[in-house]
Design a protein around this motif. Sequence first.
Motif, PDB file in Angstrom:
ATOM      1  N   GLN A 103      96.449 -51.125  63.144  1.00  0.00           N
ATOM      2  CA  GLN A 103      96.424 -52.539  62.791  1.00  0.00           C
ATOM      3  C   GLN A 103      96.669 -53.357  64.047  1.00  0.00           C
ATOM      4  N   LEU A 104      95.883 -54.405  64.218  1.00  0.00           N
ATOM      5  CA  LEU A 104      95.932 -55.212  65.429  1.00  0.00           C
ATOM      6  C   LEU A 104      96.252 -56.658  65.077  1.00  0.00           C
TER       7      LEU A 104
ATOM      8  N   SER B  76      99.787 -51.449  65.753  1.00  0.00           N
ATOM      9  CA  SER B  76     100.672 -50.541  65.032  1.00  0.00           C
ATOM     10  C   SER B  76     100.101 -49.141  65.135  1.00  0.00           C
ATOM     11  N   GLY B  77     100.923 -48.165  64.859  1.00  0.00           N
ATOM     12  CA  GLY B  77     100.424 -46.796  64.885  1.00  0.00           C
ATOM     13  C   GLY B  77     100.802 -46.069  66.155  1.00  0.00           C
ATOM     14  N   ARG B  78     100.986 -44.776  66.025  1.00  0.00           N
ATOM     15  CA  ARG B  78     101.439 -43.973  67.147  1.00  0.00           C
ATOM     16  C   ARG B  78     100.313 -43.548  68.069  1.00  0.00           C
TER      17      ARG B  78
ATOM     18  N   PHE C 256      97.992 -45.528  69.562  1.00  0.00           N
ATOM     19  CA  PHE C 256      97.430 -46.632  70.339  1.00  0.00           C
ATOM     20  C   PHE C 256      96.925 -46.159  71.682  1.00  0.00           C
ATOM     21  N   SER C 257      97.663 -45.304  72.345  1.00  0.00           N
ATOM     22  CA  SER C 257      97.287 -44.875  73.692  1.00  0.00           C
ATOM     23  C   SER C 257      96.023 -44.027  73.700  1.00  0.00           C
ATOM     24  N   SER C 258      95.541 -43.621  72.555  1.00  0.00           N
ATOM     25  CA  SER C 258      94.307 -42.848  72.485  1.00  0.00           C
ATOM     26  C   SER C 258      93.065 -43.715  72.461  1.00  0.00           C
ATOM     27  N   TYR C 259      93.237 -44.999  72.265  1.00  0.00           N
ATOM     28  CA  TYR C 259      92.113 -45.893  72.062  1.00  0.00           C
ATOM     29  C   TYR C 259      91.789 -46.712  73.304  1.00  0.00           C
TER      30      TYR C 259
ATOM     31  N   ALA D  15     103.446 -48.210  76.230  1.00  0.00           N
ATOM     32  CA  ALA D  15     104.807 -48.058  75.704  1.00  0.00           C
ATOM     33  C   ALA D  15     105.130 -49.141  74.686  1.00  0.00           C
ATOM     34  N   LYS D  16     104.470 -50.285  74.825  1.00  0.00           N
ATOM     35  CA  LYS D  16     104.688 -51.408  73.904  1.00  0.00           C
ATOM     36  C   LYS D  16     103.561 -51.552  72.897  1.00  0.00           C
ATOM     37  N   ASN D  17     102.585 -50.654  72.945  1.00  0.00           N
ATOM     38  CA  ASN D  17     101.439 -50.738  72.025  1.00  0.00           C
ATOM     39  C   ASN D  17     100.774 -52.116  72.083  1.00  0.00           C
ATOM     40  N   THR D  18     100.587 -52.622  73.288  1.00  0.00           N
ATOM     41  CA  THR D  18     100.074 -53.974  73.433  1.00  0.00           C
ATOM     42  C   THR D  18      99.008 -54.030  74.527  1.00  0.00           C
ATOM     43  N   VAL D  19      97.985 -54.812  74.261  1.00  0.00           N
ATOM     44  CA  VAL D  19      96.968 -55.101  75.266  1.00  0.00           C
ATOM     45  C   VAL D  19      96.962 -56.612  75.499  1.00  0.00           C
TER      46      VAL D  19
END
Length: 126
Positions: free
Chosen positions: A3-4, A25-27, A29-32, A75-79
């Motif tokens: 979720q973004l 959200s979600g664990r 994120f770093s895969s995308y 680390a913050k799941n943020t772009v």
Amino acid sequence: QVQLVESGGGMVQAGDSLRLSCAASGRTFSSYAMGWFRQAPGKEREFVAGINWSGGSTYYIDSVKGRFTISRDNAKNTVYLQMNSLKPEDTAVYYCAADNVHTSVIRTTSGRYDYWGQGTPVTVSS
């Protein structure tokens, strides 16, 4: 599932800066790979900038090169999208999107992206 949620849009004058954020959200994120798109009134949605899963590769459309910078903090799941020297033609709703590709590839076609935020409006007055 990712979720973004975008934030940071607003109304500014030409030459000003804005920083957009997109919290995921979600664990995984770093895969995308992540992309920022925009849609101006009466126009089709267009790719603006993208960053691969690690942050080691970025891509911009010509009209924003040198003015916009995309970055990510896994680390913050943020772009982020730092937008400087804004122009009236940058006025649009800005969307972030997630592409489930774990390579250096950055795709620019909206149909390739799996998840989308709700958008944040940016208005630049002259």
